[in-house]
Design an enzyme around this catalytic site. Structure first.
Site, PDB file in Angstrom:
ATOM      1  N   GLU A  36      -6.345  -3.615  12.403  1.00 48.98           N
ATOM      2  CA  GLU A  36      -6.363  -2.310  11.745  1.00 48.98           C
ATOM      3  C   GLU A  36      -5.108  -1.536  12.167  1.00 48.98           C
ATOM      4  OE1 GLU A  36      -6.527   1.099  10.004  1.00 48.98           O
ATOM      5  OE2 GLU A  36      -7.940  -0.482   9.426  1.00 48.98           O
ATOM      6  N   CYS A  46     -14.163   9.543   1.695  1.00 50.17           N
ATOM      7  CA  CYS A  46     -14.734  10.450   0.701  1.00 50.17           C
ATOM      8  C   CYS A  46     -15.092  11.804   1.304  1.00 50.17           C
ATOM      9  CB  CYS A  46     -15.984   9.834   0.080  1.00 50.17           C
ATOM     10  SG  CYS A  46     -15.702   8.259  -0.758  1.00 50.17           S
TER      11      CYS A  46
END
Length: 457
Positions: A36, A46
């Site tokens: 990552e 979101c």
């Protein structure tokens, strides 16, 4: 010897796949390495507009599971590490430590590509100036909040009027900013037909947001200090102390393209129903970097939503763990809000139906969220598309106040099941005056669509 799974990307798809595979096989059977490039795992992108706007007070509330929590479950999570090359024939990836610059190769038996999507950042003069922000990661959200806290004025310009643009405009209003939204389209929310998008524009104007439509941004003008000063369009100039880009996203597939993996017409990786990359049984992909089947048109599409990304991860993890699951496709369901206005859609817009070569009828009805006599019954507008000859449901759009948005799920189920609008009129939906009129608004639209189909079919 245990098999090694390498996962590129530590958010929704990547960590869901890794976690599901680990639940099915222990560390002695399966080694799982996750690369990552950011600082966080398993976070809700979101939720960033609601954090920026103050509805969510703590950034950590958006993190479902931290890297250390994943590591405690025998997942080798390596942060600040970017995969720069995939060697398909050699079964390995090259990764670079973003802090030290050191590079190394890691072999894999199974590879999961969960690289997501990148925000569209057009090559405009000044696009990289101080004070211009995209919003995709928690780091992006933190950087924007820091800019808002130190900005010398309170003028904000949002470029783009999709879901992120609309939600960020509301967040900035809540922070006391004077907000202008610049949009290339005729109305905000291009995921709706223009007649429905006009209702969103009206609601945003009522909030005090200035909407500029049919405008192309040509430049981000900066001051002598190099900070953003204004957004310039083909017809006007709008002063700005901060600029937020909400133009949309593209699949992040450059790494996969360079490795020779198959990419579709929309730029996303092509997979089978089990989320295996076509032609590569040991390479899997999911989330915002793939294309999926549209169940309404039968064509591939790019649908970057967290709901799908998490499902893809579960399916990939099941396959890696020795099970079997599939992702049949999508109908394009989404819901959002602007202040107290709820906005939802599923299936096709009119332009989508025309592009697919479908003959259709479109009807629009107005109703209320509760029985009209019940206190606080709120108005809503439902637009429904049906195939002209067969009556097959093609799409639904809903704009209204409290209780409107989630009604789109009725239509999403009907689309997935391939129902006609006449089938829908017989649906046994729940009714009580506090929750719905005796005829639910979606069913009222279906009844009107049945009449239109019979008249024109």
């Amino acid at each position: 010897m245990s098999d090694r799974v390498v996962v590129i990307g530590g958010d929704a798809t990547g960590m869901s796949a890794a976690s599901q595979a680990r639940r099915m096989k222990n560390a002695g059977e399966l080694e799982i390495v996750v690369f990552e490039r950011g600082r966080f795992t398993s976070f809700s992108a979101c939720g960033i507009p609601y954090w920026v706007g103050g509805d969510v007070a703590d950034r950590n509330a958006l993190i479902a599971r931290t890297p250390d929590e994943h590591r405690a479950r025998d997942l080798d999570v390596r942060l600040h590490t970017e995969v720069t090359e995939i060697d398909v024939s050699g079964g390995r990836v090259r990764a670079r430590d973003l802090e030290s610059g050191a590079e190394s190769w890691t072999a894999y038996d199974q590879l999961v590509i969960a690289t997501g999507a990148r925000p569209i950042r057009p090559p405009l003069p000044g696009i990289d100036a101080d004070g211009v922000h995209g919003v995709q990661t928690l780091d992006d959200g933190q950087a924007l909040i820091e800019t808002l806290n130190r900005a010398r004025g309170n003028r904000a310009v949002v470029v783009g009027a999709g879901y992120i643009g609309v939600e960020m405009a509301e967040a900035l209003i809540q922070r006391g900013y004077d907000v202008t939204m610049v949009n290339r389209g005729a109305e905000p929310m291009s995921t709706l037909d223009p007649d429905m998008g006009a209702m969103v524009r009206d609601a945003m104007c009522e909030m005090g947001i200035k909407i500029v439509c049919n405008a192309d941004v040509t430049e981000i003008r900066t001051g002598e200090d190099g900070r953003v000063a204004a957004v310039v369009t083909d017809t006007a100039e709008y002063p700005a102390d901060v600029v937020v880009l909400g133009i949309g996203v593209h699949p992040e597939t450059e790494l996969a393209r360079a490795a020779g993996l198959p990419v579709g017409a929309h730029g996303g990786l092509r997979t089978d129903l089990a989320m295996r990359v076509h032609g590569h049984p040991n390479i899997w992909a999911g989330g915002d970097c793939v294309e999926v089947l549209d169940l309404v048109t039968g064509r591939e599409r790019h649908t970057p939503l967290g709901t799908h990304a998490n499902k893809h991860g579960q399916i990939i993890g099941a396959g890696i763990g020795g099970g079997y699951a599939t992702f049949p496709g999508v109908v394009g369901t989404a819901v959002s809000k602007v202040c107290d206005l709820e906005v939802a859609r599923t299936g096709l817009r009119e332009k989508d139906a025309r592009a697919a070569g479908l003959q259709y009828v479109a009807v629009t009805i107005e109703s209320t969220s509760r029985s009209g006599y019940y206190p606080d019954a709120a108005k809503m507008t439902v637009k429904m598309l049906a195939e002209r000859n067969t009556g097959r449901l093609l799409g639904v759009q809903i704009v209204g106040r409290e209780g409107a948005g989630k009604r789109v799920d009725i239509a999403a189920v009907a689309l997935t099941a391939g129902m006609t609008v006449e089938d829908m009129t017989a649906l046994d939906l729940g009714y009580a005056p506090p929750f719905s009129p005796v005829w639910d608004p979606v069913l009222v639209a279906a009844r009107k669509a049945v009449i239109a189909v019979r008249k024109r079919g």
